[in-house]
Design an enzyme around this catalytic site. Structure first.
Site, PDB file in Angstrom:
ATOM      1  N   ASP A  11      12.225  24.719  35.689  1.00  0.00           N
ATOM      2  CA  ASP A  11      11.611  23.912  34.631  1.00  0.00           C
ATOM      3  C   ASP A  11      11.822  24.506  33.241  1.00  0.00           C
ATOM      4  O   ASP A  11      11.900  23.767  32.248  1.00  0.00           O
ATOM      5  CB  ASP A  11      10.114  23.776  34.929  1.00  0.00           C
ATOM      6  CG  ASP A  11       9.428  22.776  34.003  1.00  0.00           C
ATOM      7  OD1 ASP A  11      10.095  21.822  33.539  1.00  0.00           O
ATOM      8  OD2 ASP A  11       8.221  22.942  33.749  1.00  0.00           O
ATOM      9  N   HIS A  58      11.213  15.756  26.797  1.00  0.00           N
ATOM     10  CA  HIS A  58      10.722  15.373  28.125  1.00  0.00           C
ATOM     11  C   HIS A  58      11.198  13.968  28.488  1.00  0.00           C
ATOM     12  O   HIS A  58      10.428  13.010  28.530  1.00  0.00           O
ATOM     13  CB  HIS A  58       9.196  15.466  28.174  1.00  0.00           C
ATOM     14  CG  HIS A  58       8.689  16.869  28.205  1.00  0.00           C
ATOM     15  ND1 HIS A  58       8.170  17.490  27.083  1.00  0.00           N
ATOM     16  CD2 HIS A  58       8.633  17.793  29.212  1.00  0.00           C
ATOM     17  CE1 HIS A  58       7.805  18.724  27.401  1.00  0.00           C
ATOM     18  NE2 HIS A  58       8.075  18.934  28.692  1.00  0.00           N
ATOM     19  N   HIS A  93       9.017  15.622  38.416  1.00  0.00           N
ATOM     20  CA  HIS A  93       8.004  16.549  37.909  1.00  0.00           C
ATOM     21  C   HIS A  93       7.476  16.209  36.524  1.00  0.00           C
ATOM     22  O   HIS A  93       6.383  16.655  36.156  1.00  0.00           O
ATOM     23  CB  HIS A  93       8.543  17.990  37.921  1.00  0.00           C
ATOM     24  CG  HIS A  93       9.364  18.338  36.715  1.00  0.00           C
ATOM     25  ND1 HIS A  93      10.670  17.923  36.564  1.00  0.00           N
ATOM     26  CD2 HIS A  93       9.052  19.040  35.588  1.00  0.00           C
ATOM     27  CE1 HIS A  93      11.135  18.376  35.402  1.00  0.00           C
ATOM     28  NE2 HIS A  93      10.180  19.059  34.803  1.00  0.00           N
ATOM     29  N   ASP A  94       8.198  15.424  35.730  1.00  0.00           N
ATOM     30  CA  ASP A  94       7.712  15.041  34.401  1.00  0.00           C
ATOM     31  C   ASP A  94       7.752  13.528  34.192  1.00  0.00           C
ATOM     32  O   ASP A  94       7.798  13.063  33.050  1.00  0.00           O
ATOM     33  CB  ASP A  94       8.543  15.725  33.305  1.00  0.00           C
ATOM     34  CG  ASP A  94       7.999  17.086  32.913  1.00  0.00           C
ATOM     35  OD1 ASP A  94       6.784  17.321  33.102  1.00  0.00           O
ATOM     36  OD2 ASP A  94       8.783  17.934  32.441  1.00  0.00           O
ATOM     37  N   HIS A 114      16.076  15.962  30.818  1.00  0.00           N
ATOM     38  CA  HIS A 114      15.369  17.189  31.200  1.00  0.00           C
ATOM     39  C   HIS A 114      15.128  17.207  32.710  1.00  0.00           C
ATOM     40  O   HIS A 114      15.315  18.247  33.368  1.00  0.00           O
ATOM     41  CB  HIS A 114      14.037  17.286  30.453  1.00  0.00           C
ATOM     42  CG  HIS A 114      13.105  18.330  31.006  1.00  0.00           C
ATOM     43  ND1 HIS A 114      13.376  19.676  30.967  1.00  0.00           N
ATOM     44  CD2 HIS A 114      11.899  18.202  31.636  1.00  0.00           C
ATOM     45  CE1 HIS A 114      12.383  20.357  31.540  1.00  0.00           C
ATOM     46  NE2 HIS A 114      11.482  19.478  31.955  1.00  0.00           N
TER      47      HIS A 114
END
Length: 677
Positions: A573, A409, A449-450, A413
Site C-alpha cells: 500500500d 486514491h 482496499h481503497d 493506485h
C-alpha cells in the site's frame, strides 16, 4: 461526623467514603497511595446481590507519612502525593486537608456495584465501625446500631479461624503482598459462614478485603482467575432498586464467563513475579505494569510539534459518500487485449513495471487489465470456480467505484498496490508461507482496499461528521467502508459475483482474510502490526540454531501467516518510496496534491486543519517525504526485506531518500530541483 459515611467507587476502581457533613472541605489536597498496613484493624462489611458496596476503601490516616513505591511528588504544603491504582487503570485520589485530619474520605460521582465483598477499613491506633450496609444486617443478623462505633475486639468472630490467621494476614500485608484463603465470619445466630477471601494492600492502614460467598467461591475464583470484581452502575440511589438489580444480574453473567485476555495473563504473571523479587526489580515491574495498562502499546511518542511538524501532521492525518460511477466498457478477454496494452503487461512481474504508462494506455482503466493478467497467473478463477467473464465484470464494477477525480486514491493506485502484492507473493519465502486461499485473499484485498475512497483522510471525515464516520463510530472509517462496499458490490449482481460458486465455509474463511487485510491498511495500528511482525517472525527466524524446519514452523503457524498477510498488504500500500525514482516523484506529487485539496476544503468549511504543513502555498514536499520515510517506511521495509529478501527495493528507497534530502538541503520545496540558470 455524626452520620454513617456514604461509600462510593470511581470508574477506575478506587473507592471513597465521606461523612454527610464533609461538604465544606478546603481545596488543599493530598493523595491516597498504595502501600502496606501495619495492623489488621477494621470493620467487616458483607453485601449481597441487591446492594452496592465498594470493593476497595483507601483510607489515609492523619499520621500517615510513607515512602510508597508509587511516590510521585510532594506538593507545596509538604503532603505526600502518590497514586492509587487498580489492575486495569490508575487514578489519583485526592483528599482534602480537613479530610486527612478528620478521617472521612472524598465522595465520587460514579459508584460501582460489586457481587460480594468484605471491606476492612483501618485507622491508625483507633478502630471503630464507620458503616454497615443493609446487606450486612440481612445476612449476618445484626442491626447497624449494634455495630456502629464498635471496636474490632467487640466485633463478632468465628472460632473456626485458626488462632494465627490474623498474624499470617498481617505478615503478608506488611510486605505489601496479597493474602488469599478461607475466612470464617460468625452470624448473630452463632453459625459461621465460610468465604474465600483475597486481601490486597491498598494504602497505609487500609486494604482491600474481597470475599466470595461459600456457594460460589471456588467456581467464581476459577472463572475470573482471582480478579477483583467491580461492576459499574449509574446510581446508588435507593429509589431505583429494580434498575440496580437488573444491571447487577447482567453484569454478573458477563463476569462469570470464562474469559481472560492475553494481556491479563501477562499482568498476572508479572504480579506473581513481584512476590519474590527484590525491591529494585519490583519497582521496575511496576513500571512495566503501568506501560501495559496504556492503550497505545505500539505507538512511539513523538517529539514536540515544533521539532518535527511534518511528521506530526502526517501522523495526525493518517492515524487518526456518494459513489462515482464511471461509464466503462467491460474489458475484452485476456487473449483479445490490444497489443499495446499486452506489451506493457508482459513486464508486470518486474518491480520496475510502469503503472503510469498502463494508466495512459488503458485510458485510466489499469486495474481491470492488470487484474485480468495477474489473476490469471495466480489461478484465481479456478480457485473461485468462476468464469473469466464473471471476473471481468467484477473488475469493471470495482474499478468503476474508484474516483478518477482523486489525484492519488484512484484505480491506478489500486492497480499499483495489486502489482506490488503479486510481486511479493512470488518471493520464495512468502510463497512458502501462504496457501492458495491466502494468495487469492491478498490479491482481492489489494484490488478493493481503497474502493470509493473520497480523497480525504479518516480524520477529515470524523471532523466533518460525515455519514461514514457516524456509521463506523469514527473508527477505521474508510477501511471499514472499503471492505463492506466491496462485498456489497460483489453480491449485488450475479453477473459479477465471483463468490457465487464457492463452498460456504471456504467463502467465509476467504471473506475474513480479505476483511482483515483491508483493515490492516488503517494507519492507527501501523506500529502494532510492524512490531508484532518483528517480534513474532523476524527475531525468532534470525535466532541462533533456527534451522530450515524450525523457520518453516514459525512462518506457517496460523497466527504468523496472519501477520505476514497484514505486513504484505501494508508494504504494498505504501511502496511508492521504494519504486524507481521517477515513479516515486510522481506518486509524491499526487499524494501531496490530494492533501493540499483537503487542507483547502478544511479552511473553506471552517474545520480543524488536520495537516497544516500541507498548505499548497508553503509546503515543502521534500520535507514531507523525508518525514514519511523516516517515520513509517524505513523500519517496516527493513523488517519486510529481512523476511522476503527485497534488495532492489531497499536500493531504490536509499536513492529516493537521498534525492529528497538533497532537495531539502537546497531549500527546494517542489518535486524537482529548479532548472539551472
Amino acid at each position: 461526623m455524626g452520620c454513617a459515611p456514604s461509600i462510593h467507587v470511581s470508574q477506575s476502581g478506587v473507592i471513597y467514603c465521606r461523612d454527610s457533613d464533609e461538604s465544606n472541605s478546603p481545596h488543599q489536597t493530598t493523595t491516597i497511595s498504595q502501600g502496606t498496613a501495619t495492623t489488621l484493624h477494621g470493620l467487616f462489611i458483607k453485601t449481597d446481590a441487591a446492594d452496592t458496596i465498594p470493593s476497595v476503601i483507601a483510607y489515609q490516616s492523619r499520621h500517615t507519612r510513607t515512602n510508597s513505591l508509587r511516590e510521585r511528588r510532594e506538593n507545596s504544603c509538604g503532603h505526600m502525593c502518590t497514586e492509587a491504582e487498580t489492575q486495569t487503570s490508575s487514578t489519583s485520589v485526592k483528599v482534602s486537608a480537613a479530610e486527612e485530619r478528620l478521617g472521612p474520605m472524598r465522595l465520587t460521582q460514579e459508584p460501582i456495584q460489586v457481587e460480594s465483598c468484605l471491606v476492612i477499613l483501618c485507622m491508625f491506633e483507633f478502630v471503630a465501625s464507620k458503616y454497615v450496609n443493609p446487606a450486612f444486617e440481612k445476612m449476618m443478623g445484626y442491626h447497624r446500631g449494634e455495630l456502629i462505633g464498635k471496636e474490632l475486639t467487640e466485633l463478632p468472630k468465628s472460632d473456626k479461624n485458626s488462632a494465627d490467621l490474623l498474624d499470617t494476614i498481617n505478615t503478608c500485608i506488611k510486605k505489601g503482598k496479597d493474602w488469599q484463603g478461607i475466612y470464617f465470619s460468625r452470624r448473630k445466630s452463632g453459625d459461621s459462614i465460610q468465604q474465600y477471601v483475597r486481601i490486597i494492600p491498598h494504602s497505609l492502614h487500609s486494604f482491600l478485603f474481597c470475599p466470595y460467598p461459600e456457594c460460589n467461591s471456588l467456581r467464581h475464583k476459577d472463572r475470573r482467575k482471582e480478579s477483583v470484581d467491580t461492576r459499574s452502575i449509574s446510581s446508588h440511589s435507593s429509589d431505583a432498586p429494580s434498575l440496580q438489580n437488573r444491571r447487577y444480574s447482567s453484569m454478573a453473567r458477563i463476569h462469570s464467563m470464562t474469559i481472560e485476555a492475553p494481556i491479563t495473563k501477562v499482568i498476572n504473571i508479572i504480579n506473581a513475579a513481584q512476590e519474590s523479587s527484590p525491591v529494585t526489580v519490583a519497582e521496575a515491574l511496576d513500571r512495566v505494569l503501568e506501560i501495559l495498562r496504556t492503550t497505545e502499546l505500539y505507538s512511539p511518542q513523538l517529539a514536540s510539534k515544533e521539532d518535527d511538524p511534518h511528521t506530526n501532521d502526517l501522523v495526525g492525518g493518517l492515524m487518526s459518500v456518494n459513489m462515482s460511477q464511471s461509464q466503462l466498457a467491460v474489458p475484452v478477454p485476456l487473449n483479445d487485449i490490444p497489443s499495446s496494452i499486452a506489451e506493457l503487461l508482459n513486464e508486470e512481474e518486474c518491480w520496475e513495471f510502469n503503472i503510469l504508462e498502463l494508466e495512459a494506455a488503458t485510458h485510466k482503466r489499469p486495474l481491470s487489465y492488470l487484474g485480468l493478467k495477474i489473476f490469471s497467473a495466480f489461478g484465481v478463477c479456478e480457485f473461485l470456480n468462476c468464469t473469466e467473464a464473471t471476473l471481468r465484470s467484477w473488475l469493471q464494477v470495482i474499478e468503476a467505484n474508484y474516483h478518477a477525480s482523486n489525484s492519488y486514491h484512484n484505480s491506478t493506485h489500486a492497480a499499483d498496490v495489486l502489482h506490488a502484492t503479486a510481486y511479493f507473493l512470488r518471493k520464495d519465502r512468502v510463497k512458502g508461507s501462504l496457501d492458495q486461499l491466502d494468495e487469492v485473499a491478498a490479491l482481492l484485498a489489494a484490488t478493493v482496499h481503497d474502493v470509493d475512497h473520497p480523497g480525504r483522510t479518516n480524520s477529515f471525515l470524523c471532523n466533518a461528521g460525515s455519514d461514514l464516520a457516524i456509521l463506523y463510530n469514527d473508527t477505521a472509517v474508510l477501511e471499514s467502508h472499503h471492505a463492506a462496499l466491496a462485498f456489497q458490490l460483489t453480491v449485488r449482481d450475479s453477473k459479477c459475483n465471483i463468490f457465487k460458486n464457492m463452498e460456504r465455509t471456504q467463502f467465509r474463511t476467504l471473506r475474513q482474510a480479505i476483511i482483515d487485510m483491508v483493515l490492516a491498511t488503517e494507519m492507527t495500528r501501523h506500529f502494532e502490526h510492524v512490531n508484532k511482525f518483528v517480534n513474532s517472525i523476524n527475531k525468532p527466524m534470525s535466532s541462533e540454531g533456527s534451522d530450515c524446519e524450525g523457520q518453516a514452523s514459525i512462518r506457517n503457524s496460523p497466527e504468523n501467516r496472519l501477520l505476514i498477510k497484514r505486513m504484505l498488504i501494508k508494504c504494498a500500500d505504501v511502496a511508492n518510496p521504494c519504486r524507481p525514482l521517477e515513479l516515486c516523484i510522481e506518486w509524491a506529487g499526487r499524494i501531496s496534491e490530494e492533501y493540499f485539496a483537503q487542507t483547502d476544503e478544511e479552511k473553506r468549511q471552517g474545520l480543524p486543519v488536520v495537516m497544516p504543513v500541507f498548505d499548497r502555498n508553503t509546503c515543502s514536499i521534500p520535507k514531507s517525504q523525508i518525514s514519511f520515510i523516516d517515520y513509517f517506511i524505513t523500519d517496516m521495509f527493513d523488517a519486510w526485506d529481512a523476511f522476503a529478501s527485497l534488495p532492489g527495493l531497499m536500493e531504490n528507497l536509499a536513492e529516493n531518500y537521498k534525492y529528497w534530502k538533497n532537495l531539502d538541503e537546497m531549500k527546494c520545496k517542489s518535486l524537482r530541483p529548479p532548472p539551472p540558470p
